[in-house]
Design an enzyme around this catalytic site. Structure first.
Site, PDB file in Angstrom:
ATOM      1  N   LYS A 104       0.856  -1.184   0.000  1.00 43.47           N
ATOM      2  CA  LYS A 104       0.000   0.000   0.000  1.00 43.47           C
ATOM      3  C   LYS A 104       0.897   1.242   0.000  1.00 43.47           C
ATOM      4  O   LYS A 104       1.974   1.232   0.628  1.00 43.47           O
ATOM      5  CB  LYS A 104      -0.884  -0.033   1.250  1.00 43.47           C
ATOM      6  N   SER A 153      -9.500   1.685   3.211  1.00 48.26           N
ATOM      7  CA  SER A 153      -8.731   2.483   2.293  1.00 48.26           C
ATOM      8  C   SER A 153      -7.725   1.683   1.453  1.00 48.26           C
ATOM      9  O   SER A 153      -7.234   2.210   0.451  1.00 48.26           O
ATOM     10  CB  SER A 153      -7.960   3.551   3.070  1.00 48.26           C
ATOM     11  N   SER A 212      -9.366  -0.770   7.367  1.00 44.87           N
ATOM     12  CA  SER A 212      -8.894  -0.617   5.985  1.00 44.87           C
ATOM     13  C   SER A 212      -8.244  -1.835   5.357  1.00 44.87           C
ATOM     14  O   SER A 212      -7.964  -1.814   4.158  1.00 44.87           O
ATOM     15  CB  SER A 212      -7.904   0.538   5.889  1.00 44.87           C
TER      16      SER A 212
HETATM   17  N1  GLN Z   1     -12.649   3.872   6.839  1.00 51.54           N
HETATM   18  C1  GLN Z   1     -11.983   4.253   8.055  1.00 51.54           C
HETATM   19  C2  GLN Z   1     -11.571   5.701   7.992  1.00 51.54           C
HETATM   20  O1  GLN Z   1     -11.813   6.313   6.984  1.00 51.54           O
HETATM   21  C3  GLN Z   1     -10.803   3.356   8.323  1.00 51.54           C
HETATM   22  C4  GLN Z   1      -9.630   3.696   7.542  1.00 51.54           C
HETATM   23  C5  GLN Z   1      -8.417   2.885   7.835  1.00 51.54           C
HETATM   24  O2  GLN Z   1      -8.481   1.835   8.473  1.00 51.54           O
HETATM   25  N2  GLN Z   1      -7.279   3.407   7.407  1.00 51.54           N
HETATM   26  O3  GLN Z   1     -11.040   6.236   8.917  1.00 51.54           O
END
Ligand code: GLN
Length: 476
Positions: free
Chosen positions: A76, A151, A175
């Site tokens: 990532k 994400s 994410s």
């Molecule tokens: N969807 C969550 C957020 O936007 C989790 C994101 C993540 O785990 N990086 O904060």
């Protein structure tokens, strides 16, 4: 190339000269090329990966290859890989080149894994659909009108389509697990502090965990045992010894488990029917196989999402203050003095979602609201952790859906941020509590979209969690 089930099978063929690392890299590169429209990769390290492969092939012949020889990994765009670009999916890091290797990357390389490229994601990990990337959205290969989740959407789609065998993502509030669920692959978020965060671009430091995507529990276990464990560059990492997860996953220490599930997750009206029925089918199958199941009231569930969004944005507002146009990446051209340099750079290069979260986080940390929001959320976080620890002292695992729905359409939740945040309803719990959790592909809905089940375990019980996931995948 033959369809290998596990890395172990690949390594068997490598040792017999039936395949080479070069063949494996070429195989993945051809998929990356044919699936380029999915927008999963931001950079592909083609020449380098092929060169690496020839070096590892020599080591295989000499009998000196590492534990991950033959493994092709994608990362990532939040992990530092020395001399390679890293941007956290953001324009603000335009042109930035990583100065050093993240500990996880170093450990992968030391064991002869090959890193094939960096993967698209929501900007700074903020999002649940991969629509907040400065590089455009990633598409779910099962239905390209739909999101892959976020994400770490690029990483999930890369594993889903075979562009790489394993991907490393980061999981601050789901994410890794949520995109894994949307894409029908495995996504593991270990215990907070199990894996070093050195070289991971921070979003919310008390939640951030590096996680692993794969299609086989055994492969995920193997990578975990390589990257986990103490690190002199990150003092928050646990000193607990790292078990040899991959040797133990097929021999569960127990045959019968005590499993909890929450009434709040099964009764909630916002959950797609097919997600609910998959939960109940899974629970039924577990009961038929002599496991004990307990329905538990967990009224704190409704406070988990607000607690997460208050604390994560507060930490983000502090972590992201370093991107000022002076030290890294992008700098606005239209500046007149230092203050306008900061303001213009941040206004031009942070996306809308990131700006919103910085504002929200700065607000909850401001002197007048600190106690009402930040301090209170810290207290609620402790209550949630205590309750989860209590449940896990009487049960081996907690089972719940990964997310309330299957993959939604691009653009479906972009107008109302609350709707998007609701996609994280079940995944933020493990981060708020700090415990390990995994997303395991379980079923599909009537449109053929994957449904993942989530399993949470007690701190540092990754071995049990992986054993149970293997069992669960065979049960389905
Ligand atoms: N969807 C969550 C957020 O936007 C989790 C994101 C993540 O785990 N990086 O904060």
């Amino acid at each position: 190339m033959k369809d290998y089930a596990t890395l172990r099978d690949i390594q068997l063929d490598l040792s017999r000269n039936a395949i080479t690392c070069e063949d494996i890299v070429k195989h993945h590169l051809s998929i990356i090329k044919s699936q380029a429209h999915l927008n999963a990769f931001l950079s592909v390290f083609e020449t380098e990966a092929l060169h690496q492969a020839t070096l590892i092939d020599k080591k295989v012949k000499a009998g000196t290859a590492g534990k991950l020889a033959g493994l092709v990994v994608g990362i990532k765009d939040v992990l530092s890989y020395q001399h390679h670009p890293v941007q956290a999916g953001s324009k603000i890091l335009d042109g930035f080149i990583a100065q050093y290797n993240a500990t996880t990357i170093q450990r992968l390389l030391d064991e002869d894994a090959i890193i094939i490229g960096r993967q698209n994601c929501d900007e700074f990990g903020m999002g649940s659909s991969n629509e907040n990337s400065a590089f455009g959205p990633v598409l779910n290969s099962i239905d390209t009108q739909r999101v892959p989740g976020g994400s770490s959407g690029g990483s999930a789609v890369a594993v889903q389509t075979g562009m790489c065998r394993i991907a490393l993502g980061s999981d601050t509030g789901g994410s890794v697990r949520q995109p894994a669920g949307f894409c029908g692959v495995i996504g593991l978020k270990p215990t907070y502090s199990r894996i070093s965060r050195y070289g991971l671009i921070a979003y919310a430091s008390s939640f951030d965990c590096i996680g692993i995507f794969g299609t086989q529990v055994e492969d995920v276990a193997r990578v975990l045992e390589v990257i986990a464990g103490p690190d002199e560059y990150d003092s928050t990492v646990s000193q607990k010894p790292v078990p040899k997860y991959s040797d133990e996953i097929h021999q569960p220490s127990k045959k019968r488990y005590r499993i909890a599930y929450f009434n709040e997750t099964s009764n909630s009206s916002g959950i797609q029917e097919e997600v609910k029925s998959t939960l109940f089918n899974t629970l039924d199958k577990l009961k038929e196989s002599d496991n004990t199941l307990h329905a538990i009231d967990f009224p704190l569930l409704e406070y988990t999402l607000p607690t997460y969004y208050i604390l994560a944005t507060a930490e983000a507002s502090s972590n992201l203050s370093r991107f000022d146009g002076v030290r890294y990446g992008y700098r606005s051209a239209a500046t007149t003095n230092l203050e306008s340099l900061y303001k213009k750079t941040r206004t031009e290069a942070f996306g809308k979602e990131v700006q919103k979260r910085i504002l929200l986080g700065t607000f909850v940390l401001s002197a007048s609201y600190y106690d009402a929001y930040y301090t209170k959320a810290q207290k609620v976080r402790q209550l949630i952790r205590n309750k989860i620890k209590e449940i896990l002292s009487n049960h081996d695992f907690i089972i719940m859906p990964v997310s309330p729905t299957t993959a939604f359409k691009l653009g479906d939740h972009t107008t109302d941020p609350l709707e998007m945040y609701l996609a994280d309803l079940f995944s933020v719990l493990a981060n708020v509590a700090g415990v390990p959790a995994i997303s395991v592909p379980c079923s599909v809905d009537s449109l053929g979209l994957p449904i993942g089940m989530q399993v949470l375990a007690n701190d540092f019980e990754e071995k049990e969690l992986l054993q149970f996931s293997d069992y669960l995948m065979k049960l389905n």
